[in-house]
Write an enzyme that holds these catalytic residues in place. Structure first.
Site, short mmCIF file in Angstrom:
data_model
loop_
_atom_site.label_atom_id
_atom_site.label_comp_id
_atom_site.label_asym_id
_atom_site.label_seq_id
_atom_site.Cartn_x
_atom_site.Cartn_y
_atom_site.Cartn_z
N CYS A 140 0.81 -1.22 0.00
CA CYS A 140 0.00 0.00 0.00
C CYS A 140 0.84 1.28 0.00
O CYS A 140 0.40 2.31 -0.50
CB CYS A 140 -0.98 -0.01 1.17
SG CYS A 140 -0.20 -0.22 2.76
N GLN A 141 2.05 1.23 0.55
CA GLN A 141 2.87 2.44 0.60
C GLN A 141 4.02 2.43 -0.41
O GLN A 141 4.83 3.35 -0.45
CB GLN A 141 3.46 2.60 2.02
CG GLN A 141 2.43 2.87 3.10
CD GLN A 141 1.64 4.14 2.84
OE1 GLN A 141 2.18 5.15 2.38
NE2 GLN A 141 0.34 4.11 3.10
#
Lengths: 317, 295
Positions: free
Chosen positions: B237-238
């Site tokens: 996600c990052q």
């Protein structure tokens, strides 16, 4: 080239080791439960021996179920030698213990895995055996060499190029052995058509591996040389690196061409009159793998953490 | 169930068509293949793999280039032990470039593996016999207790092999896989570990080789989408944001230049190494801005 002390040595290699992925076991057990049931017909497998590591891998696609029409033709993996074999999945632990494994091995001449799996406890026990080319030299008549100029008398870029061409020719599995002399580098098959006693030169082993830690490339090279008519004395140079690569078991990182261009290589001098003639062509077997304690016992794996839903949930929480 | 929902989400996400590598740190599937090709070309220990069966194949990627993998990556020591060591004063040393390195207690700068004689009773814990011997796991099942001692002395064995007592270092190893996450539009890392005796590691054992800050948050147990394996994965996600920042720093700093998409995987692997510092996979190229990636 100078001899390192001159004493004769016995050539030995790190033992080949099996590495069976959890997905291999999971697929096999699912097949056993849903299709094979009590059937004990051996299943065809293919293994991958990663050049330089001595690790024989069995992955999920190593299982070749007839029902799925799997084929062993398309095995393309970098830096791997591919070979065929069988896995025998027995129904009881007693069968597993009592089976005459040597007889079983001699009847197939392929790599073998014999296993028993307890489907309730997810406990698997197994024996595995490995292939190699026949004609391996293990007797004396091998003299270590310190080759302090080997890198300088061959153009490293030419070696790179040769290695790449071998990889293409052998679909990525080139063990990387060759012959060189008089400024030329050739693959062994080309040289053998000529008279080696006249041609001279040396054999080289393009390897990511060093010294006595090369279980596959050098074995293949030696076995291959034994099939050919060679001069009485043969020098083999092991090029410790040409490409940047990681040596897993050997404890050495091979990082750059420049670094190794100036380093010393290693080699061996063989007296071919001491070679022991062996019979057979193609792939044979070196025997059964020892267990984790180095004893002739079975290996074991518990897949509870990979199969049991409760255990998986606990780990994930 | 979660995996099923993720698969549905991914299948409903449209495929990224427009390159946004510099703007958002993400890749199109074509860029992922291009960056992967460069990694495989530069570092032959990496290979492309296809899905284990057709149904697991992703249509936005070529069939034979579904994910990247490098196998048998050594992991000499546990990250959890390294973290404990690092938290104690005196356990870190500074190298010539100002980086903090774990002190191996030997005082030397030699970073080669040390050959360990398995007969040596004074081995450090990290190099000792596997603590997770699968045979030892069967304590709740006496039926298999005898297998540990069972031997067949008539077995044909490899006569050219060194014995176990010779100087061969046994370490944990990992298969590191990189897939393309269509939802987050970035590469995603998956890890499958093996013990010193080459048995698959459990999830908890694999967590020992990740920085504790990430365990069960960013790093979780998952089913690998291309095979039947249960592995651990670093959630992506990052990844896009971090890659955007790293690429920004590389290109805007003093002497910064251009970065091309072929270099993405080299940068990405160095970033991932911060979460799994003891899994020694990164022998890829150094990254130089200006369009080249060379050592």
């Amino acid at each position: 080239m100078s001899t390192g002390g001159g004493a004769s040595i016995t050539l030995q290699f790190p033992p080949l080791k099996s590495s069976i992925s959890s997905s291999f076991w999971l697929k096999l057990l699912k097949h056993k439960l849903e299709i094979m049931k009590l059937d004990e017909t051996p299943i065809k497998i293919k293994g991958y021996c990663r050049v330089g590591t001595g690790i024989v891998e069995f992955l999920e696609d190593s299982l070749l179920f007839e029902e799925e029409g799997s084929s062993s033709v398309d095995c393309l993996r970098n830096e791997c030698v591919c070979f065929d074999g069988e896995i025998l999945l027995l129904n009881t632990k007693e069968q597993f213990k009592n089976l005459n494994k040597n007889t079983h091995l001699s009847s197939t001449h392929q790599t073998q895995i014999i296993t028993y799996a307890d489907l309730k406890t997810h406990q698997i026990i197994y024996w595995s055996s490995f292939p190699t080319l026949p004609g391996l030299i293990t007797s004396s008549g091998v003299t270590p060499l310190v080759c302090d100029y080997i890198i300088k008398d061959v153009n490293v870029d030419d070696l790179d190029e040769l290695y790449e061409s071998l990889r293409v020719r052998d679909k990525g599995y080139a063990p990387g052995y060759f012959w060189y002399g008089g400024g030329e580098i050739k693959i062994i098959e080309e040289v053998v058509e000529e008279d080696l006693n006249v041609v001279g030169g040396r054999f080289g082993c393009l390897s990511t591996i060093s010294g006595n830690n090369n279980p596959w490339s050098l074995r293949v090279l030696i076995a291959k040389m034994q099939r050919f008519k060679l001069p009485e004395e043969v020098e083999v140079v092991v090029y410790e690196t040409v490409l940047r690569r990681l040596e897993v078991e050997g404890g050495e990182y091979l990082e750059s061409k420049e670094e190794k261009r100036n380093s010393k290589g290693r080699g061996f001098k063989f007296n071919t009159s001491t070679w022991v003639e062996t019979e057979g062509e193609g792939v044979g077997v070196v025997g059964w793998e020892m267990n984790g304690k180095g004893k002739p016992g079975p290996r074991s794996v518990n897949l509870k953490n990979n199969m049991d839903q409760e255990s998986l949930a606990e780990q994930s929480a | 169930m979660t995996s099923f929902l993720k698969n549905v989400r991914e299948s409903l996400t449209p495929t990224l068509k427009q390159s946004a590598f510099l703007q958002r740190g993400v890749l199109t599937p074509e860029e992922f293949v291009k960056a992967g090709d460069e990694l495989v070309h530069q570092c032959p220990t990496w290979s492309w793999e296809g899905a284990s069966d057709e149904s697991k194949s992703r249509s936005h990627l070529p069939k034979n280039k579904q994910y990247l993998v490098t196998r048998n990556v050594p992991c000499k020591e546990r990250c959890s032990e390294m973290e404990k060591g690092a938290s104690s004063l005196g356990m870190m040393k500074e190298d010539g470039d100002g980086w903090m390195l774990e002190d191996d207690g030997k005082g030397g700068d030699d970073d080669d593996f040390d050959f360990v004689d398995e007969g040596d009773s004074e081995k450090p814990p990290s190099q000792a016999e596997p603590t997770t011997s699968p045979v030892a796991v069967v304590d709740d099942d006496d039926e298999y207790a005898d297998i540990d001692e069972f031997e067949d002395d008539t077995l044909v064995t490899d006569t050219a092999a060194l014995t176990v007592a010779d100087n061969i270092l046994a370490v944990r190893t990992y298969d590191v896989m990189i897939s393309y996450d269509k939802y987050y539009q970035t590469p995603r890392v998956w890890l499958s570990g093996y013990s010193e005796s080459r048995s698959p590691l459990s999830g908890d054992e694999m967590f020992e080789d990740c920085m504790s800050d990430y365990v069960k948050r960013t790093v979780t147990i998952e089913s690998f989408p291309y095979t039947a394996a249960v592995v651990i994965s670093i959630h992506p996600c990052q990844h896009g944001n971090v890659m955007k920042n790293i690429v920004g720093n590389l290109t805007q700093g003093e002497g910064g230049g251009e970065i091309v998409v072929e270099q993405y995987m080299f940068v990405f692997l160095k970033f991932v190494a911060s979460m799994i510092p003891t899994i020694n996979y990164d022998f890829t190229n150094a990254v130089e801005t200006g369009g080249g990636s060379g050592k």
